[in-house]
Design an enzyme around this catalytic site. Structure first.
Site, PDB file in Angstrom:
ATOM      1  N   HIS A   1       2.488   3.456  -6.641  1.00 24.21           N
ATOM      2  CA  HIS A   1       1.378   3.539  -5.646  1.00 24.21           C
ATOM      3  C   HIS A   1       2.205   4.582  -4.633  1.00 24.21           C
ATOM      4  CE1 HIS A   1      -1.025   0.590  -7.683  1.00 24.21           C
ATOM      5  NE2 HIS A   1      -1.869   1.320  -7.114  1.00 24.21           N
TER       6      HIS A   1
ATOM      7  N   LYS B   1       0.951   2.005   0.997  1.00 24.75           N
ATOM      8  CA  LYS B   1       0.318   0.901   0.362  1.00 24.75           C
ATOM      9  C   LYS B   1       1.322  -0.413   0.888  1.00 24.75           C
ATOM     10  CE  LYS B   1      -1.462  -1.434  -3.728  1.00 24.75           C
ATOM     11  NZ  LYS B   1      -2.736  -1.833  -3.068  1.00 24.75           N
TER      12      LYS B   1
END
Length: 267
Positions: free
Chosen positions: A155, A159
């Site tokens: 990600h 995040k």
């Protein structure tokens, strides 16, 4: 009748995607948009954030949002989500929760709230990812013996939780299919002299960097072959479209805790 939707975290990355999807969906009406108190976007037309007009001003009053909406879609942070959940209970309105990183106490609070209001709570609302969950259940049962299982996810640098909620749900699906307890068989990263890999282990590896929206791969590694089931998201729009399907699913639904498998009729 269209579903009247309120969106939490309207100025965030996911909030903007939800605004755009809602404004483009003829089955949904943007009824309210909520942001944190003190946000510079308070009072502005929510549509401006995505280059459209909406005639809905962004507010920090979640109770006012529930007064005009059928449901609230929330992809914010756990503490904000639980605050909004309390408002949903006061209003007797539905919630769609895509927030990740919710701890055990938070999950318990969501389950208790679902005794009085309808809630869709899912770690990933993309239709493709939920198809992958079903594929993983089948694959795990077929490859139950002689295959090592590793889950790799990547990600963007912003995040804040790891592993991702989607990766954890993938682990839960596989563990349940194999009759294993994920809490005892999971390992989250490896370092140093770890010894040989236990046969029952389910491994997780996390990558964070750049603007990666979300990549997930479950690897079944056997002798002489590997089976990989992968989902890659190139934008956040699939999450928004799935959330709107959840909003339509909840219209007129009785209290209860649902997930995307329910929304998509995969039970």
């Amino acid at each position: 009748m269209t579903v009247k939707v309120a969106i939490a975290g309207a100025s965030g990355r996911m909030g903007r995607m939800l605004l755009e999807a809602t404004l483009r969906d003829p089955a949904c009406t943007l009824a309210a948009a909520v942001d944190i108190p003190g946000s510079p976007f308070i009072g502005r037309d929510a549509g401006e954030l995505v280059g459209m007009a909406s005639a809905v001003a962004i507010s920090s009053d979640v109770d006012a949002a529930f007064a005009v909406a059928d449901c609230l879609i929330d992809f914010t942070r756990p503490e904000g989500t639980l605050h909004h959940l309390a408002a949903a209970q006061r209003a007797g309105k539905a919630m769609i929760i895509g927030t990740t990183g919710v701890d055990a106490a938070g999950k318990d609070a969501i389950a208790r709230a679902a005794e009085t209001i309808p809630v869709v709570f899912a770690p990933n609302m993309a239709v493709g990812v939920n198809a992958v969950f079903r594929l993983l259940d089948v694959a795990a049962r077929i490859l139950a013996s002689g295959y090592d299982i590793e889950i790799i996810e990547a990600h963007h640098r912003h995040k804040v939780d790891a592993p991702s909620g989607t990766a954890l749900r993938m682990g839960e699906v596989v563990a349940r299919a194999l009759d294993r307890d994920l809490e005892t068989c999971a390992v989250y990263g490896r370092e140093g002299v770890t010894g040989e890999r236990p046969a029952q282990q389910i491994g997780f590896a996390t990558v964070r960097g750049g603007d990666i929206v979300g990549d997930h791969t479950v690897l079944f590694a056997g002798l002489g072959e590997r089976v990989e089931i992968t989902h890659k998201a190139s934008s956040r729009m699939p999450y928004a479209l799935g959330a709107l399907r959840a909003a339509q699913f909840l219209k007129g639904r009785k209290a209860g805790l649902y997930d995307m498998q329910d929304v998509l009729g995969l039970r």
